[in-house]
Structures are given as C-alpha cells and as structure tokens.
Enzyme design. Structure first.
Site, PDB file in Angstrom:
ATOM      1  N   LYS A  32     -13.509   4.847   7.531  1.00  0.00           N
ATOM      2  CA  LYS A  32     -13.770   5.814   6.345  1.00  0.00           C
ATOM      3  C   LYS A  32     -15.531   5.743   6.140  1.00  0.00           C
ATOM      4  CE  LYS A  32     -13.559   5.725   1.325  1.00  0.00           C
ATOM      5  NZ  LYS A  32     -14.822   4.819   0.891  1.00  0.00           N
ATOM      6  N   HIS A  49       0.873  -1.199   0.100  1.00  0.00           N
ATOM      7  CA  HIS A  49       0.059  -0.160   0.194  1.00  0.00           C
ATOM      8  C   HIS A  49       0.792   1.033   0.105  1.00  0.00           C
ATOM      9  CE1 HIS A  49      -3.961  -2.148   1.648  1.00  0.00           C
ATOM     10  NE2 HIS A  49      -3.227  -2.836   0.818  1.00  0.00           N
TER      11      HIS A  49
END
Length: 909
Positions: free
Chosen positions: A575, A157
């Site tokens: 999120k 990532h």
C-alpha cells in the site's frame, strides 16, 4: 428445446476444458441445474428466466467484446429487494462452481494416487523423492524433519466472513459430490445425493449471508474454530500417515516428530481493535481449551468402544493396569461408575477413567490433568500395551491418531498470538514513567531509561491512566494464565509499527512491571518486531542489529533459545510503495536479516504476514518458499492465513491436507537443497532494484502525491460501504482522517478488487518493467522471468491479477467520480495496458494465462455471474450516495453485492 441463448450459456461451461476435467464440467452442470431448480421453486419461474437472460447477456457481451452500457441500463433502477434477490442468485451459482472446482481438486489427487506412477507435483512423495534423487541422505532428511515447523496462523481479517451455518451447509454439498467422485454411485444413491444437495442449498438460500449485528470477537473465534475443530483436527493424523508413506521403507522405524502447529490471532490481535484486550485473551484461551478437551473426550469414548479386548483372550501391559489402579483412587466417583461386566476389558475401563479425568480438567477440578503431556503419556501407555499384546491391528491405528492430535493441539488447540501497536506501548510508558514527551524522545534516550527500569521494575509507581491499565492488564493476564494453559498457549508478542530497538525493549519493560516473568525472572514471551512499510523494511537490519548488540535484550534472547521472530508485513508495504517495491524490500530484508542472524549466533524465524491478494503477499505459498532467499527458510514456515484464503485452503479436509503437504514439501526442499548459487543473480538484483525504484516512483506519484486521489478513491470504489460492513470486529482505519494513509491495507485492497480494477496488484508494475526493458533489454528481462524464481513468481502473480481485472466494468465505477473520472481512468487504463503488454512481451505469449488453462477457464466460468453483480452494485452505490447514505435498505443490498463479488473473484483480501 435448446434455444440459441441456452446454447450460448452452455458453451461457457464446456469451452476449453481439457478431457481430464470432463467430470468437473459434469459437476458444474449438475449443481448449476440444481441451483436453477431451487431459484424457480423459491422465487418463481419468471425470476429464473430473468436470471438466465441476464447471464446469457453477460456471456454475449464478453464474446462480442462490446461495452457495458446496455447491461448497465438494464440493471439500473431495479427495486432494492429484487436487486438483492438477483445478487444472491448469481452468488449462489458461482459458489456452486467454487464447490465443484474444489471437489475436482480432490478428484485429481485421487487420480494421481490410483495411477501409482509419478507422484502429484508438490506433495510430500514428490518432494521427498526429489530430495533423494538430488543425493539427500536419510540422516539429513531425519535431522531436518526433527526441527521442521509448519505453522499456519488464522486471523479474523474480514474479506470473506462466511457464517458457520453456511459453512456447514456447503460441507453437505461437498460430501454429496465426493460420494460420487468416481461415478460409482447407483441411480438410487445419486438421487439421494441430489436431494441432500437440494436440501442444503435451499436451506442456504433461506439463510441470511450475514448477521445484522457486528460480530463480536467470540463470533469471529467461532468462525476460525470451525476450521480448527471440524477440518484440521481430522486432517492432522492423516498428514503424518502420508508423510510416513512418503518416507517409505528407507525410513522404517523412524517416527516423524510433531512438526505441525497452528496459531490464532482472534482474541489476541489488539492492534487498532479496542474490542480486544485482557478479557478476550482469557476468553479465547478458555474457549479453545474447552473445545479441544471436548474433542478428546469424544474420541476417547469412541476408542474405548473399539478396544473391547478381554483379558480372557489377550493380555495387556502392567503399566496400563497400574495406571488404572492409580486413577481408581484419584477419581473415585468415576471408578464407582465402571460396570462390573467390563471388569475383564482393561482398555475400556482405563479409557473411561481417562475420559473422566479430561472432564475434571475441563472443569478445573482436582483430579484433572496438570498438562497435555500427562494425557499424551496415557495414550502412549495404551499404544505400548497394544503393541506388546498383538494389538497392532486391533486398535493401535486409532490410538495412534489420537496421539498425533494430542501432540499437535495439546490442551490449547491453537497458539494465541498477541499484537499491539508500538504507539500504544509508548502511551502507556508515558503515563507510567510520568514523561509526556516519551514518544518524541530519541531512541538512545528511551533505551537508557528502559534498561534502567528493567534493572529495577519496582521503581515504577502505579498510575490510573487508562492506556497503562489496559496494557498492563494484558501482561498480567499472560502471567496468570500461562501456568494453567502451558507454554505453547501463547505465541509471539508482535509489535506493529516497529521502528527501533526501544519498541522491543518496551515490551520487556511493560511485562516486568506487570509481573509477567517466569521462575528464572525472564519474560516468557518471544518479542517479534513487525516491519510493515517499505521504509521500515529498509531500516529493519539496523533495528535488529541494535537489538542483538544490546546486552539486556541478548539475555532475553538466550532465555528464549537464541531464536528471534521477525514479522514481515506484505500489506502495508504494498500500500505504501506498490507491489514491486514491496516484494523487493521484503526480499532484501530477508537476505540482510538472515546474514545478520548468522553472524550473531541467533536463529532467525520469519513470520510472513500474507493476505489473499497478490498485493498482500497472496499466491501459492510453496512457490514463495522456493523463491525465498537462500538460508532464510531454515526449516520454519510461519504465515498468516486470512480472509477467503482460509475457506479456500482449509474448507475441505482433502484440500487442507494437500495444502499442508505442499507447504511442508516446499520447506523441506528449500532447507535441505536450496537453489544452487546463480552467477547471473548479481546482475538480476541490480535490475530488480532499478525496476522497484521506477515502479515505486510511479505508484507513489499516482496514489500518495496526487491531491485529488483520495477523493477519486472514495467515489470510484465502494469503500464507504466496506467501512460499514458488519463482518469484522476491528475498525477499518487506524484513526485520523479519511485519507489513504490511515486506511488499513485490507479495506484498501478490498475496495479496488470490488470495482474490478484490482489496481493495487499491478499499478506501477508496467512502468517498472518498461523501464527495465528499455534500460537492460528484453532478452535480459525475459531471462530473469524464466530463470529467477523470485522474479518469475512476481510476474506470474501480476499476470493472474491482470486476468481477473475488467476495465470495462471498472469504467462504470470510475464514472461515479464525476469530473475526476477522465484523468484518473485514462491514467489507470494506460498503466494497465503498459503492464499487460510488458508481461506478454517478456513471456512471449499472445494472451494472459496462456500457460494456465485451468485458471483462465475458472475465471471465465465466474465472469457471467460476477459482472451483473458489479453493475448492480454501481447503480445501488449511485442511489445510496444520492440519499446521503441514509437508506439502510440500499445499504443492505450493497452489502450483499460486496459479499457476492468477494466470493466470485476470490483473492480479494
């Protein structure tokens, strides 16, 4: 002559550092001065003077607490090439500070060890000492160690993808600073160290921070493998030696088992990445095998040089001589190359043949090792012979280190996890089962059909569908390569967006159709559902209960040792619902699944999908382990390490060792002596649930329910630059529109950290805490903050994020949103103050991080270097967007600012 400006600059480096950190201050000044000399040499004295003037202005702005308007005006309209050079200069300064701080952590560890008094908190000696003090018996300790498993899993990532060439140059700076860590170098040696650092830093200045082309999966693997081969390969045996020392004489004769493993997602993480599939799985396994075998060959050669023992002076075991004879027959070419003058050196001759056999293994030829266990057996023969023939102090130590490495890394180096979105499986099954409505059918219908296929996989006809072909190719590759690379080469098969038992059964069906079964007819993979959103976490207990109640799946579990891996998603849940709702849902899910597994006779293994930032589960892993629900750890810690976290934790060998110690010590304590029952916890949980609900309502109302939020987000953050970064092979979104819902959690968090608001780590928290204080009282909330590890860590993480935020800088970004600025900035500012005030109130403190002087000063050291980069980024963003995002020179300059800010504020992704 010292000017007022230079005095102001120097005061930044000296203020508030405790006496124990004087050496850190000296190192910061030393490398900082060196960077200045390099900038003057490479870019000119006028350039260095400009950098210093801007840096001092940044310090003065913070000291006087004025706005950013003057600095913004000064840093606007700069020529693109010059702006890039300024950004690189400031980045180089604080990267030097980063290195100095990491080396200082090594110094502090050495000071603990030299003092020979109280052990360093969090280390193995500290953890085992506390366990023994609490009454833990030696047999309990040994039994726990026998089943302990610590497994960091590295991912690609990309929040900070440092090029390997730059990593190697940074290592040179580290070595030079470590060489003088105790200030024992002579003046001549210090000058040589300085020149080594100058050479490394100058070469780094002349090296581009990022490649022009988007990295391939192979490039990402090269980055991850740096930490595996250059750092952890060296650290692993030292870890076991430290563990042995911590166990002490009370465990004399006890051999700690292999408890460290390492995992990797690069090459196996297919979720949303069309560049990953069967081909990259095969290529990754081949690369890792080649690398670890090369390491073994080099070390076996060195061991052979060391073990020059002559039969005329000392004996050796009959087993070693017999195995040598076997290898002479097995490897006649290598045997013919053995030198006659080494005929009386049995170890050297044997190890030359072992090295030759490793070479045949790498080339896949006859005569190679069938598996790593055979290689381990050869090392054990050497160790036994040395022990029997007065060789404990004549090479046994070096051979023992090789054994530890071989037992840990095998012939695979790191376990390769596989991950795919459940929707991809559904698309493949829709084609294979000739059912276009497959994905929309209810769960019960799908389960019945899947179990029928499992009973007769041959009933499924072949098809030409691309999704089916690619998916089956993955399982076919596992079936083909598993015999060659071994059981440990493959980690769990992780299903993203798991929402039902049918998603897990789908993996078994696809594997069987592809012929991916072992000799007993079972799928040889652990199937791991990944629960990501808050709703998915809330439903996890029902999903797993349905799996445990399914006879077909239970048969699969039985074949896998009745152990169920469940991955927990920290990123998407935050999120989706904000930090507090995410942390609370994760806590509740672990409690529910631990209880369910215990009642079902299954061992649950939680795999924590953590990132670097607080909103993605970041923070100190050992604190998270101690704060985990009782019984949920159970001797295992498996977690992702990604982004800048890998570099910070594993970039230096001594710090990698410290990190492994802290994780292992925390798992030992949480497993053997979990927190005692707390009668107040029932009330605390009720309060936490109410705080989470209020926090989630506030967060979702702002982020998900406001129709203008997406437009504001796309203007007030550099998300359009992040989407064009060439530092990762995976797309930034899962598809669909440009809205927040389809954006991956990593760029979402990254964007808000770039604009210095770090909003994803605290928005909604203040509303939740204020509600808790009003409804339950400040005293009850303060008690939770002080006495409940779960809540204490949550509050501390938010406090750290707030301390790294700068709303004055963020305001410059917010103004890029035009008419949307006034409403959104006012709302964000209000929630920021609400969160800050609530935390200071609960902790009865007057400023953030009042209890953490080192972290506060670390942030302060970097701000004068990060602030100018942020303001340059704002100006470049404005100009780039005005060009309709077509000016590539501006884009390249913006990418430099993104990299600089990421390295400066840390905890970005």
């Amino acid at each position: 002559m010292t000017t007022p400006a230079s005095h102001a600059a120097d005061s930044l480096r000296s203020t508030d550092l405790p006496d124990t950190d004087k050496a850190l201050r000296d190192d910061v000044n030393r490398v900082g001065s060196l960077v200045g000399e390099i900038l003057a040499e490479q870019e000119g004295a006028a350039f260095l003077a400009e950098v210093e003037r801007i840096r001092v202005a940044a310090i003065r702005r913070r000291q006087s607490k004025v706005g950013t308007e003057a600095m913004q005006a000064e840093l606007s309209g700069i020529a693109v090439a010059h702006a890039t050079a300024l950004v690189r200069a400031f980045s180089t300064y604080f990267q030097a500070v980063n290195v100095a701080e990491r080396v200082h952590r090594i110094r502090r560890r050495r000071e603990y060890e030299m003092d020979d008094g109280a052990p360093q908190p969090g280390g193995l000696r500290d953890a085992i000492g506390k366990l023994r003090a609490s009454g833990t018996r030696e047999d309990e300790l040994r039994a726990c160690l026998a089943r302990l498993r610590i497994e960091p899993v590295f991912t690609a990532h990309p929040t900070e993808a440092v090029r390997r060439a730059l990593l190697e140059k940074e290592t040179e700076v580290v070595r030079a600073l470590v060489a003088d860590i105790d200030r024992g170098r002579t003046p001549v040696e210090r000058r040589a160290d300085l020149e080594r650092m100058r050479m490394a830093l100058t070469a780094a200045w002349q090296t581009a921070e990022f490649a022009l082309d988007k990295p391939s999966v192979a490039d990402e693997l090269e980055n991850v493998d740096f930490y595996l081969t250059d750092v952890l390969y060296r650290v692993v045996p030292v870890f076991y030696e430290v563990l042995g020392d911590a166990l002490g004489t009370a465990s004399a004769g006890f051999e700690p088992p292999t408890l460290l493993r390492f995992g990797n997602w690069v090459g196996g993480d297919m979720d949303g990445n069309p560049n990953v599939g069967a081909e990259t799985i095969a290529a990754t396994l081949a690369t890792q095998r080649r690398q670890v075998l090369a390491l073994y060959r080099r070390e076996v050669y060195q061991l052979g040089r060391l073990l020059s023992h002559s039969l005329s002076r000392v004996g050796c075991s009959a087993d070693l001589l017999a195995r040598t004879d076997v290898y002479r027959t097995l490897l006649p070419t290598a045997a013919a190359r053995l030198r006659a003058r080494h005929a009386d050196m049995p170890y050297r001759q044997f190890l030359k043949l072992v090295r030759a056999r490793l070479g045949e293994t790498e080339r896949g030829r006859e005569g190679g090792y069938a598996d790593a266990a055979e290689f381990v057996g050869d090392i054990r023969i050497v160790l036994a012979s040395l022990a029997e023939n007065r060789g404990v102090h004549a090479g046994w130590f070096a051979a023992r280190r090789l054994l530890r490495r071989a037992e840990t890394f095998g012939f695979h180096l790191a376990t390769l996890d596989l991950r795919q979105d459940s929707a991809i499986h559904d698309a493949a099954l829709a084609a294979l089962l000739d059912d276009a409505q497959w994905a929309t059918r209810n769960v019960d219908e799908r389960v019945v059909r899947l179990e029928a296929v499992l009973a007769d996989p041959g009933s499924v006809a072949a098809c030409d569908d691309e999704a089916a072909r690619r998916t089956l190719a993955v399982f076919g590759t596992v079936a083909q390569l598993r015999p060659r690379y071994g059981e440990q080469a493959f980690g769990p098969y992780i299903i993203s967006m798991s929402r039902s038992a049918a998603d897990a059964l789908a993996v078994l069906v696809l594997a069987r159709i592809a012929g991916c079964v072992d000799a007993a007819g079972q799928v040889p993979l652990d199937v791991a559902p990944l629960f990501e959103t808050v709703a998915d976490l809330d439903a996890a207990e029902a999903v797993v209960a349905a799996l445990f109640a399914d006879d077909v799946y239970r048969a699969h579990l039985a074949a896998r040792g009745n152990a169920q891996v469940v991955m927990l998603g920290y990123s998407d849940s935050a999120k989706d619902g904000g930090l507090v709702a995410s942390r609370w849902a994760l806590q509740q899910t672990q409690i529910a699944l631990t209880r369910l597994a215990s009642a079902s006779g299954v061992r649950i293994i939680f795999f924590h999908g953590r990132g670097g930032s607080a909103s993605r589960g970041g923070g100190k892993a050992e604190r998270a382990v101690i704060a985990a629900p009782r019984g949920s750890v159970n001797g295992v810690l498996r977690l992702t390490e990604q982004g800048e976290v890998i570099h910070r934790k594993y970039g230096i060998r001594a710090l990698a060792l410290r990190n492994l110690e802290q994780m292992t010590g925390a798992v030992l304590r949480a497993t053997l002596r979990p927190r005692p029952p707390e009668p107040r916890e029932a009330q605390w949980r009720a309060i936490a649930a109410a705080i989470a609900a209020e926090s989630r309502k506030t967060y979702r109302g702002f982020v998900h329910d406001n129709p203008d939020f997406t437009e504001y987000f796309r203007h007030a953050t550099p998300i359009d630059v992040i989407e064009r970064l060439r530092i990762g092979s995976r797309p930034t979104r899962r598809g669909g529109s440009g809205g927040v819902e389809n954006l991956r959690a990593i760029p979402w968090v990254f964007a808000w950290s770039q604009n210095r608001s770090t909003m994803t780590g605290w928005y909604g928290v203040g509303s939740g805490l204020a509600h808790g204080i009003e409804a339950y009282g400040r005293e009850a909330m303060s008690e939770m903050t002080r006495d409940w590890p779960f809540f204490a860590q949550l509050v501390d993480d938010v406090e750290m994020v707030l301390a790294k935020s700068d709303l004055a800088i963020f305001e410059r970004y917010s103004r890029l949103a035009g008419d949307l600025h006034e409403f959104f900035f006012a709302d964000i500012s209000s929630e920021f103050e609400r969160t800050r005030n609530a935390i200071l109130d609960l902790k009865a403190e007057g400023e953030l991080l009042a209890h953490d002087l080192r972290l506060r000063q670390s942030i302060r050291l970097r701000n004068p270097y990060v602030d100018p980069i942020s303001l340059i980024q704002v100006d470049l963003l404005n100009r780039w967007r005005a060009s309709d995002r077509r000016d590539d020179d501006l884009l390249h300059a913006l990418i430099a600012t993104v990299n600089g800010i990421a390295a400066g504020i840390q905890n970005t992704g």
